[in-house]
Design an enzyme around this catalytic site. Structure first.
Site, PDB file in Angstrom:
ATOM      1  N   ASN A  72     -37.011 -11.035  24.231  1.00 21.40           N
ATOM      2  CA  ASN A  72     -36.037 -10.973  25.215  1.00 21.40           C
ATOM      3  C   ASN A  72     -35.139  -9.323  24.810  1.00 21.40           C
ATOM      4  O   ASN A  72     -34.669  -9.367  23.846  1.00 21.40           O
ATOM      5  CB  ASN A  72     -35.219 -11.983  25.620  1.00 21.40           C
ATOM      6  N   GLU A 100     -31.560  -8.123  26.209  1.00 18.87           N
ATOM      7  CA  GLU A 100     -30.551  -8.324  26.980  1.00 18.87           C
ATOM      8  C   GLU A 100     -29.667  -6.904  27.122  1.00 18.87           C
ATOM      9  O   GLU A 100     -30.127  -5.997  26.444  1.00 18.87           O
ATOM     10  CB  GLU A 100     -29.582  -9.242  26.226  1.00 18.87           C
ATOM     11  N   CYS A 156     -36.648 -11.275  30.221  1.00 21.44           N
ATOM     12  CA  CYS A 156     -37.226 -12.100  29.143  1.00 21.44           C
ATOM     13  C   CYS A 156     -38.375 -11.603  28.484  1.00 21.44           C
ATOM     14  O   CYS A 156     -39.005 -10.792  28.932  1.00 21.44           O
ATOM     15  CB  CYS A 156     -37.659 -13.377  30.307  1.00 21.44           C
ATOM     16  N   GLU A 196     -41.321 -13.087  28.113  1.00 23.40           N
ATOM     17  CA  GLU A 196     -42.513 -13.273  28.885  1.00 23.40           C
ATOM     18  C   GLU A 196     -42.758 -11.954  29.601  1.00 23.40           C
ATOM     19  O   GLU A 196     -43.610 -11.261  29.799  1.00 23.40           O
ATOM     20  CB  GLU A 196     -42.586 -14.285  29.817  1.00 23.40           C
ATOM     21  N   CYS A 228     -38.743 -18.886  32.642  1.00 23.40           N
ATOM     22  CA  CYS A 228     -37.971 -19.183  33.536  1.00 23.40           C
ATOM     23  C   CYS A 228     -38.811 -18.865  34.794  1.00 23.40           C
ATOM     24  O   CYS A 228     -39.817 -18.516  34.850  1.00 23.40           O
ATOM     25  CB  CYS A 228     -36.652 -18.160  33.323  1.00 23.40           C
ATOM     26  N   CYS A 276     -39.981 -15.525  35.372  1.00 19.55           N
ATOM     27  CA  CYS A 276     -41.244 -15.078  34.805  1.00 19.55           C
ATOM     28  C   CYS A 276     -42.388 -15.905  35.247  1.00 19.55           C
ATOM     29  O   CYS A 276     -43.539 -15.319  35.151  1.00 19.55           O
ATOM     30  CB  CYS A 276     -41.025 -15.740  33.343  1.00 19.55           C
TER      31      CYS A 276
HETATM   32  N1  THU Z   1     -35.246 -16.094  28.020  1.00 19.60           N
HETATM   33  C1  THU Z   1     -36.543 -15.676  27.593  1.00 19.60           C
HETATM   34  O1  THU Z   1     -36.417 -14.522  27.019  1.00 19.60           O
HETATM   35  N2  THU Z   1     -37.635 -16.268  27.948  1.00 19.60           N
HETATM   36  C2  THU Z   1     -37.625 -17.863  28.476  1.00 19.60           C
HETATM   37  O2  THU Z   1     -38.566 -18.331  28.704  1.00 19.60           O
HETATM   38  C3  THU Z   1     -36.074 -18.196  28.865  1.00 19.60           C
HETATM   39  C4  THU Z   1     -35.218 -17.515  28.608  1.00 19.60           C
HETATM   40  C5  THU Z   1     -34.249 -15.307  27.398  1.00 19.60           C
HETATM   41  C6  THU Z   1     -33.408 -14.637  28.532  1.00 19.60           C
HETATM   42  C7  THU Z   1     -31.913 -14.492  27.874  1.00 19.60           C
HETATM   43  O3  THU Z   1     -31.888 -13.198  27.105  1.00 19.60           O
HETATM   44  C8  THU Z   1     -31.995 -15.623  26.892  1.00 19.60           C
HETATM   45  O4  THU Z   1     -33.240 -16.310  26.871  1.00 19.60           O
HETATM   46  C9  THU Z   1     -30.846 -16.770  27.466  1.00 19.60           C
HETATM   47  O5  THU Z   1     -31.368 -17.185  28.717  1.00 19.60           O
END
Ligand code: THU
Length: 134
Positions: A47, A49, A58, A60, A91, A94
């Site tokens: 991920n 941010e 994310c 994925e 999520c 994704c």
């Molecule tokens: N996140 C992912 O990278 N993949 C997931 O399956 C769930 C959420 C990340 C997005 C964000 O940076 C952090 O987790 C919190 O939501």
């Protein structure tokens, strides 16, 4: 351990290693993903941010877009690793992207303590909107 379990172990290890590169200073929720192509190649993501929050990507989707942008098509499995007791699923956004490029692939969820669950995309994402409607 069967050959299939072994290949998931390798995919989980790749996702776990990718998680180390997570840029998650706002949530501190670090996620890694690894996507296995039909060709056997593995593409990883973490991920990423952003200070605006909303531009966060994310793990994925990073893995999928890396693979697609390198010309890969056709995927059989994706592993997702996070440091949670209740395993972290993809999520909603994704799931839509995974369905577009991976269809009914295997989704392997894992944490850092060796807990593993497996799902098919069709179970996680029933009645998808996709190309078949267009
Ligand atoms: N996140 C992912 O990278 N993949 C997931 O399956 C769930 C959420 C990340 C997005 C964000 O940076 C952090 O987790 C919190 O939501």
């Amino acid at each position: 351990m069967s050959e299939q379990d072994n290949s998931y172990a390798a995919l989980i290890a790749a996702a776990r290693a990718a998680r180390e590169h997570a840029h998650a200073p706002y949530s501190n929720f670090r996620v890694g993903a690894a996507l296995r192509a039909k060709s056997g190649r593995v593409f990883t993501g973490c991920n990423v941010e952003n200070a605006t929050y909303g531009l966060t990507l994310c793990a994925e989707r990073v893995a999928v877009f890396k693979a697609i942008s390198e010309g890969e098509r056709g995927f059989v499995a994706v592993a997702v690793v996070a440091d949670t007791d209740s395993l972290t699923p993809p999520c909603g956004a994704c799931r839509q992207i995974l369905w577009e490029f991976c269809g009914d692939a295997e989704v392997v969820l894992a944490n850092l303590n060796g807990k593993i669950e497996r799902y098919r995309m069709s179970a996680l994402f029933p009645k998808p909107f996709d190309h078949s409607f267009l």
